[in-house]
Design a protein around this motif. Structure first.
Motif, PDB file in Angstrom:
ATOM      1  N   VAL A  76      -4.585  15.514  10.778  1.00 25.74           N
ATOM      2  CA  VAL A  76      -5.411  14.319  10.952  1.00 25.74           C
ATOM      3  C   VAL A  76      -4.500  13.093  11.068  1.00 25.74           C
ATOM      4  CG1 VAL A  76      -7.188  12.837   9.959  1.00 25.74           C
ATOM      5  CG2 VAL A  76      -7.325  15.314   9.656  1.00 25.74           C
ATOM      6  N   LEU A  77      -4.774  12.244  12.064  1.00 28.39           N
ATOM      7  CA  LEU A  77      -4.024  11.008  12.268  1.00 28.39           C
ATOM      8  C   LEU A  77      -4.876   9.834  11.803  1.00 28.39           C
ATOM      9  CD1 LEU A  77      -1.326   9.963  13.455  1.00 28.39           C
ATOM     10  CD2 LEU A  77      -2.545   9.615  15.617  1.00 28.39           C
ATOM     11  N   ASN A  78      -4.296   8.988  10.956  1.00 27.71           N
ATOM     12  CA  ASN A  78      -5.006   7.857  10.369  1.00 27.71           C
ATOM     13  C   ASN A  78      -4.337   6.548  10.797  1.00 27.71           C
ATOM     14  OD1 ASN A  78      -6.450   6.067   8.782  1.00 27.71           O
ATOM     15  ND2 ASN A  78      -5.481   6.664   6.858  1.00 27.71           N
ATOM     16  N   ALA A  79      -5.040   5.723  11.582  1.00 29.89           N
ATOM     17  CA  ALA A  79      -4.532   4.412  11.997  1.00 29.89           C
ATOM     18  C   ALA A  79      -5.407   3.339  11.352  1.00 29.89           C
ATOM     19  CB  ALA A  79      -4.564   4.282  13.516  1.00 29.89           C
ATOM     20  N   PHE A  80      -4.784   2.288  10.768  1.00 26.94           N
ATOM     21  CA  PHE A  80      -5.577   1.312  10.043  1.00 26.94           C
ATOM     22  C   PHE A  80      -4.939  -0.076  10.059  1.00 26.94           C
ATOM     23  CE2 PHE A  80      -2.631   3.198   7.030  1.00 26.94           C
ATOM     24  CZ  PHE A  80      -2.144   2.119   6.321  1.00 26.94           C
ATOM     25  N   TYR A  81      -5.786  -1.071   9.793  1.00 26.42           N
ATOM     26  CA  TYR A  81      -5.344  -2.439   9.522  1.00 26.42           C
ATOM     27  C   TYR A  81      -5.758  -2.772   8.095  1.00 26.42           C
ATOM     28  CZ  TYR A  81      -5.465  -7.475   9.094  1.00 26.42           C
ATOM     29  OH  TYR A  81      -5.289  -8.751   8.629  1.00 26.42           O
ATOM     30  N   GLN A  82      -4.849  -3.431   7.375  1.00 32.20           N
ATOM     31  CA  GLN A  82      -5.092  -3.719   5.968  1.00 32.20           C
ATOM     32  C   GLN A  82      -4.670  -5.148   5.647  1.00 32.20           C
ATOM     33  OE1 GLN A  82      -3.967  -0.639   2.957  1.00 32.20           O
ATOM     34  NE2 GLN A  82      -2.465  -2.160   2.351  1.00 32.20           N
ATOM     35  N   LEU A  83      -5.521  -5.858   4.935  1.00 36.13           N
ATOM     36  CA  LEU A  83      -5.229  -7.220   4.520  1.00 36.13           C
ATOM     37  C   LEU A  83      -5.060  -7.248   3.010  1.00 36.13           C
ATOM     38  CD1 LEU A  83      -5.077 -10.300   5.088  1.00 36.13           C
ATOM     39  CD2 LEU A  83      -7.563 -10.358   4.797  1.00 36.13           C
ATOM     40  N   ASP A  84      -3.843  -7.556   2.544  1.00 38.98           N
ATOM     41  CA  ASP A  84      -3.547  -7.684   1.117  1.00 38.98           C
ATOM     42  C   ASP A  84      -3.417  -9.160   0.773  1.00 38.98           C
ATOM     43  OD1 ASP A  84      -3.533  -4.974   0.811  1.00 38.98           O
ATOM     44  OD2 ASP A  84      -1.362  -4.750   0.796  1.00 38.98           O
ATOM     45  N   GLN A  85      -4.197  -9.599  -0.212  1.00 42.42           N
ATOM     46  CA  GLN A  85      -4.234 -11.027  -0.534  1.00 42.42           C
ATOM     47  C   GLN A  85      -4.082 -11.248  -2.034  1.00 42.42           C
ATOM     48  OE1 GLN A  85      -7.032 -13.437   1.755  1.00 42.42           O
ATOM     49  NE2 GLN A  85      -7.733 -14.349  -0.151  1.00 42.42           N
ATOM     50  N   GLU A  86      -3.063 -12.019  -2.415  1.00 37.72           N
ATOM     51  CA  GLU A  86      -2.845 -12.358  -3.810  1.00 37.72           C
ATOM     52  C   GLU A  86      -3.845 -13.422  -4.265  1.00 37.72           C
ATOM     53  OE1 GLU A  86       1.666 -11.850  -5.317  1.00 37.72           O
ATOM     54  OE2 GLU A  86       1.372 -13.482  -3.884  1.00 37.72           O
ATOM     55  N   ASN A 131      -4.956 -15.903  -8.043  1.00 31.39           N
ATOM     56  CA  ASN A 131      -4.592 -16.356  -9.385  1.00 31.39           C
ATOM     57  C   ASN A 131      -3.087 -16.514  -9.589  1.00 31.39           C
ATOM     58  OD1 ASN A 131      -7.312 -16.444 -10.266  1.00 31.39           O
ATOM     59  ND2 ASN A 131      -7.277 -14.253 -10.696  1.00 31.39           N
ATOM     60  N   VAL A 132      -2.377 -16.918  -8.536  1.00 32.81           N
ATOM     61  CA  VAL A 132      -0.957 -17.248  -8.634  1.00 32.81           C
ATOM     62  C   VAL A 132      -0.727 -18.590  -7.941  1.00 32.81           C
ATOM     63  CG1 VAL A 132      -0.159 -14.860  -8.775  1.00 32.81           C
ATOM     64  CG2 VAL A 132      -0.442 -15.924  -6.533  1.00 32.81           C
ATOM     65  N   LYS A 133       0.396 -19.269  -8.278  1.00 32.53           N
ATOM     66  CA  LYS A 133       0.658 -20.604  -7.735  1.00 32.53           C
ATOM     67  C   LYS A 133       0.890 -20.595  -6.230  1.00 32.53           C
ATOM     68  CE  LYS A 133       2.543 -22.672 -11.952  1.00 32.53           C
ATOM     69  NZ  LYS A 133       3.728 -23.317 -12.573  1.00 32.53           N
ATOM     70  N   SER A 134       1.660 -19.619  -5.761  1.00 34.94           N
ATOM     71  CA  SER A 134       1.963 -19.542  -4.322  1.00 34.94           C
ATOM     72  C   SER A 134       1.520 -18.184  -3.797  1.00 34.94           C
ATOM     73  CB  SER A 134       3.459 -19.753  -4.073  1.00 34.94           C
ATOM     74  OG  SER A 134       3.875 -21.008  -4.555  1.00 34.94           O
ATOM     75  N   PRO A 135       0.222 -18.005  -3.546  1.00 37.50           N
ATOM     76  CA  PRO A 135      -0.282 -16.694  -3.103  1.00 37.50           C
ATOM     77  C   PRO A 135       0.226 -16.328  -1.722  1.00 37.50           C
ATOM     78  CG  PRO A 135      -1.993 -18.353  -2.916  1.00 37.50           C
ATOM     79  CD  PRO A 135      -0.850 -19.011  -3.630  1.00 37.50           C
ATOM     80  N   SER A 136       0.411 -15.042  -1.513  1.00 36.93           N
ATOM     81  CA  SER A 136       0.850 -14.540  -0.216  1.00 36.93           C
ATOM     82  C   SER A 136      -0.211 -13.619   0.364  1.00 36.93           C
ATOM     83  CB  SER A 136       2.179 -13.788  -0.342  1.00 36.93           C
ATOM     84  OG  SER A 136       2.017 -12.628  -1.143  1.00 36.93           O
ATOM     85  N   ARG A 137      -0.111 -13.379   1.657  1.00 34.24           N
ATOM     86  CA  ARG A 137      -1.041 -12.485   2.328  1.00 34.24           C
ATOM     87  C   ARG A 137      -0.253 -11.608   3.287  1.00 34.24           C
ATOM     88  NH1 ARG A 137      -5.885 -14.766   6.014  1.00 34.24           N
ATOM     89  NH2 ARG A 137      -4.126 -15.258   7.361  1.00 34.24           N
ATOM     90  N   GLN A 138      -0.474 -10.281   3.185  1.00 36.20           N
ATOM     91  CA  GLN A 138       0.201  -9.333   4.062  1.00 36.20           C
ATOM     92  C   GLN A 138      -0.799  -8.710   5.038  1.00 36.20           C
ATOM     93  OE1 GLN A 138       0.965  -9.049   0.508  1.00 36.20           O
ATOM     94  NE2 GLN A 138       2.647 -10.415   1.014  1.00 36.20           N
ATOM     95  N   ASN A 139      -0.458  -8.775   6.318  1.00 37.70           N
ATOM     96  CA  ASN A 139      -1.219  -8.058   7.340  1.00 37.70           C
ATOM     97  C   ASN A 139      -0.491  -6.738   7.589  1.00 37.70           C
ATOM     98  OD1 ASN A 139      -3.168 -10.267   8.152  1.00 37.70           O
ATOM     99  ND2 ASN A 139      -1.228 -11.297   8.540  1.00 37.70           N
ATOM    100  N   VAL A 140      -1.107  -5.648   7.182  1.00 35.36           N
ATOM    101  CA  VAL A 140      -0.451  -4.341   7.250  1.00 35.36           C
ATOM    102  C   VAL A 140      -1.053  -3.510   8.377  1.00 35.36           C
ATOM    103  CG1 VAL A 140       0.072  -2.219   5.994  1.00 35.36           C
ATOM    104  CG2 VAL A 140      -0.021  -4.409   4.765  1.00 35.36           C
ATOM    105  N   TYR A 141      -0.181  -2.971   9.224  1.00 35.99           N
ATOM    106  CA  TYR A 141      -0.586  -2.080  10.311  1.00 35.99           C
ATOM    107  C   TYR A 141      -0.012  -0.694   9.997  1.00 35.99           C
ATOM    108  CZ  TYR A 141      -1.340  -6.652  12.379  1.00 35.99           C
ATOM    109  OH  TYR A 141      -1.753  -7.945  12.595  1.00 35.99           O
ATOM    110  N   GLY A 142      -0.905   0.282   9.818  1.00 43.20           N
ATOM    111  CA  GLY A 142      -0.461   1.581   9.337  1.00 43.20           C
ATOM    112  C   GLY A 142      -0.757   2.728  10.281  1.00 43.20           C
ATOM    113  N   LEU A 143       0.108   3.735  10.210  1.00 44.09           N
ATOM    114  CA  LEU A 143      -0.084   4.975  10.968  1.00 44.09           C
ATOM    115  C   LEU A 143       0.417   6.118  10.102  1.00 44.09           C
ATOM    116  CD1 LEU A 143      -1.048   6.113  13.700  1.00 44.09           C
ATOM    117  CD2 LEU A 143       1.346   6.031  14.461  1.00 44.09           C
TER     118      LEU A 143
END
Length: 218
Positions: free
Chosen positions: A187-197, A199-211
């Protein structure tokens, strides 16, 4: 097919709303690639081995390589337990050991071709260089729609609650992906994922592209 399109549109609108609220966040693009090997030892026991490589700096460098061993036990038709050990090699030499325990429930609604999953995970990570302990409780909700015998699409939401120092929520994860059944066992799994911090002073956000590739061994 109409339900699949509506599901995709709804998820896009949902994520775009968070994007508008997070314009001031530190954004970064990442890629996750890897594979999973699974072996069904018995009707109730499944062994797994995972390998992943994850990038950083907008895909310009390698952030980490990880190896993971898992043991899953099916409690019943709808519930299962899974223990996992992960070792992560990081580019900053702060390698980590992680132990986690999952409790998952899975339900299918065949008339609508929908599958609902809920997973709660308790995990503890130890940083080799500093012996720092990082402990999280993670809750994940998943909804999958079966388009055909070979195609499935899914959406997921996961929250991250951190116990160290301050006991508080520290992150949210939103995912949308598609799974394609290459063969009976692959099985092949392709996805987009948004990780968002949060409750921190300088929050970051990661746009993840997975296979990711999953191979179910005989």
């Amino acid at each position: 097919m109409k339900k699949a399109i509506l599901l995709a549109i709804g998820l896009t609108y949902f994520i775009s709303g968070f994007g508008q609220e997070s314009e001031k966040l530190l954004n970064e693009n990442e890629a996750w690639v890897g594979f999973t090997l699974k072996k069904e030892v018995s009707d109730r026991v499944v062994l797994s081995f995972d390998q992943q490589t994850r990038t950083m700096d907008d895909l310009n460098g390698i952030r980490a390589h990880l190896l993971e061993l898992g043991l899953k036990y099916k409690l019943s038709k709808h519930f299962s337990l899974k223990g996992q050990y992960r070792y992560t090699l990081r580019n900053n030499m702060k390698n980590t050991d992680r132990i986690s325990l999952d409790l998952t429930t899975k339900w299918k609604y065949k008339p609508a071709k929908l599958t609902f999953k809920y997973r709660v995970r308790f995990q503890n990570t130890v940083v080799s260089y500093t012996d720092q302990n990082i402990t999280y409780l993670r809750n994940r909700l998943s909804l999958q729609y079966k388009i055909s015998k070979k195609w499935n699409i899914y959406t997921e939401y996961e929250s991250f609650f951190k116990f160290n120092e301050k006991n508080e929520f520290r992150g949210n994860r939103y995912s949308f992906g598609a799974k394609y059944k290459v063969t009976k066992r692959i099985v092949l799994n392709a996805f987009y994922q948004l990780d968002q911090e949060i409750n921190v002073k300088s929050p970051s956000r990661q746009n993840v592209y997975g296979l990711l590739l999953q191979w179910n061994l005989k």
